[in-house]
Scaffold this motif. Structure first.
Motif, PDB file in Angstrom:
ATOM      1  N   ILE A  26      22.155  44.442  45.659  1.00 58.19           N
ATOM      2  CA  ILE A  26      23.152  43.432  45.219  1.00 58.19           C
ATOM      3  C   ILE A  26      23.093  42.278  46.330  1.00 58.19           C
ATOM      4  N   GLY A  27      22.967  42.867  47.552  1.00 62.74           N
ATOM      5  CA  GLY A  27      23.022  41.844  48.785  1.00 62.74           C
ATOM      6  C   GLY A  27      24.177  40.951  48.830  1.00 62.74           C
ATOM      7  N   LEU A  28      25.530  41.710  48.765  1.00 65.99           N
ATOM      8  CA  LEU A  28      26.696  41.180  49.139  1.00 65.99           C
ATOM      9  C   LEU A  28      26.605  40.528  50.464  1.00 65.99           C
ATOM     10  N   PRO A  29      27.546  39.317  50.692  1.00 68.19           N
ATOM     11  CA  PRO A  29      27.413  39.015  52.381  1.00 68.19           C
ATOM     12  C   PRO A  29      28.411  40.019  53.170  1.00 68.19           C
ATOM     13  N   MET A  30      28.720  39.740  54.182  1.00 65.82           N
ATOM     14  CA  MET A  30      29.734  40.423  54.924  1.00 65.82           C
ATOM     15  C   MET A  30      30.769  40.174  54.412  1.00 65.82           C
ATOM     16  N   LEU A  31      31.995  40.956  54.153  1.00 65.23           N
ATOM     17  CA  LEU A  31      33.121  40.633  53.615  1.00 65.23           C
ATOM     18  C   LEU A  31      34.005  39.326  54.407  1.00 65.23           C
ATOM     19  N   ASP A  32      34.252  38.368  53.371  1.00 65.21           N
ATOM     20  CA  ASP A  32      35.001  37.154  53.750  1.00 65.21           C
ATOM     21  C   ASP A  32      36.349  37.294  52.960  1.00 65.21           C
ATOM     22  N   ARG A  33      36.228  37.304  51.429  1.00 61.84           N
ATOM     23  CA  ARG A  33      36.956  37.392  50.762  1.00 61.84           C
ATOM     24  C   ARG A  33      36.569  38.229  49.485  1.00 61.84           C
TER      25      ARG A  33
END
Length: 196
Positions: A44-51
Motif C-alpha cells: 500500500i505504501g502509505l507515507p509516514m503519518l502526517d494526516r
C-alpha cells in the motif's frame, strides 16, 4: 453469511519471513469459509503519518487511504500479523493502523506474532494488545505465536516441522475464537447502535 476478515502485515524488509504466516492465515481462513484478504503495508505504501484519513475533507483523501478505509469499515474482523523489532512493534504496520481510528471501532481483532528466534514475537503481541484496544477493537484472547518462522513455514506458507505442526494445532481455536466474536459483534451492530 461468511465473515470478511482483513489480515494486516507490516514488514518492509527485503527478505520478509513473516509474510509466510500472513499467507498461511489468509489461506486457512478462506478454507474455513471466510472472505479473507491480505493487507500488506509495504504494498500500500502509505507515507509516514502526517494526516489521518478523517482529517481530510470528504472526497479529498488519497486514493489508497479511501480504498483502505472502505475495506476496514466493511470488515467483520481483523488479524494483525506482527514481527518484533527491539522488543517492540513493526513501524510499517503501526504507521498503517495509525492512519485510521473510527473505522476500526466495534470489531474484534486477533494477533499473530512471529520471530526468527524462539521468543516468537510475543513482546510485540503484548504491545499490540493495548494499541488495538485503544483504537476501539476488542482483542480476542486466543493468539498465535510462531518462533523460528523460516523453519515452521515454507516459502508458500505451508506448515513444516515441529513448529508448523504446533501452528496447525493452534489455528482452529484461534480461528473459532475470532469467528465467534465477529458474529457477536455483527449481531450487536444490527440490533443496537454503538454508543458513540
Amino acid at each position: 453469511m461468511s465473515h470478511q476478515v482483513l489480515v494486516f502485515y507490516g514488514s518492509y524488509r527485503s527478505d520478509r519471513q513473516g509474510v509466510r504466516l500472513a499467507d498461511y492465515i489468509v489461506r486457512s481462513l478462506r478454507e474455513g469459509g471466510a472472505e479473507a484478504e491480505l493487507i500488506d503495508a509495504r504494498e500500500i505504501g502509505l507515507p509516514m503519518l502526517d494526516r489521518m484519513y478523517k482529517e481530510y475533507p470528504a472526497g479529498e483523501a488519497p486514493a489508497a487511504l479511501e480504498t483502505l478505509a472502505g475495506k476496514i469499515r466493511s470488515a467483520d474482523g481483523f488479524v494483525f500479523v506482527t514481527g518484533e523489532y527491539n522488543w517492540g512493534v513493526q513501524p510499517g504496520l503501526k504507521n498503517l493502523t495509525d492512519h485510521f481510528l473510527e473505522e476500526w471501532f466495534w470489531r474484534p481483532a486477533a494477533i499473530a506474532s512471529y520471530s526468527a528466534g524462539r521468543a516468537a514475537g510475543v513482546r510485540s503481541a503484548v504491545a499490540w494488545h493495548s494499541i488495538l484496544s485503544e483504537m476501539g477493537m476488542v482483542v480476542i484472547s486466543s493468539a498465535l505465536s510462531v518462533g523460528s518462522i523460516s523453519k515452521a513455514l515454507d516459502a508458500e506458507g505451508r506448515p513444516v516441522g515441529e513448529g508448523g505442526a504446533a501452528l496447525a494445532r493452534a489455528f482452529p481455536r484461534f480461528s473459532a475464537d475470532l469467528a465467534w466474536w465477529m458474529e457477536a459483534a455483527r449481531t450487536q451492530r444490527r440490533t443496537t447502535p454503538p454508543p458513540y
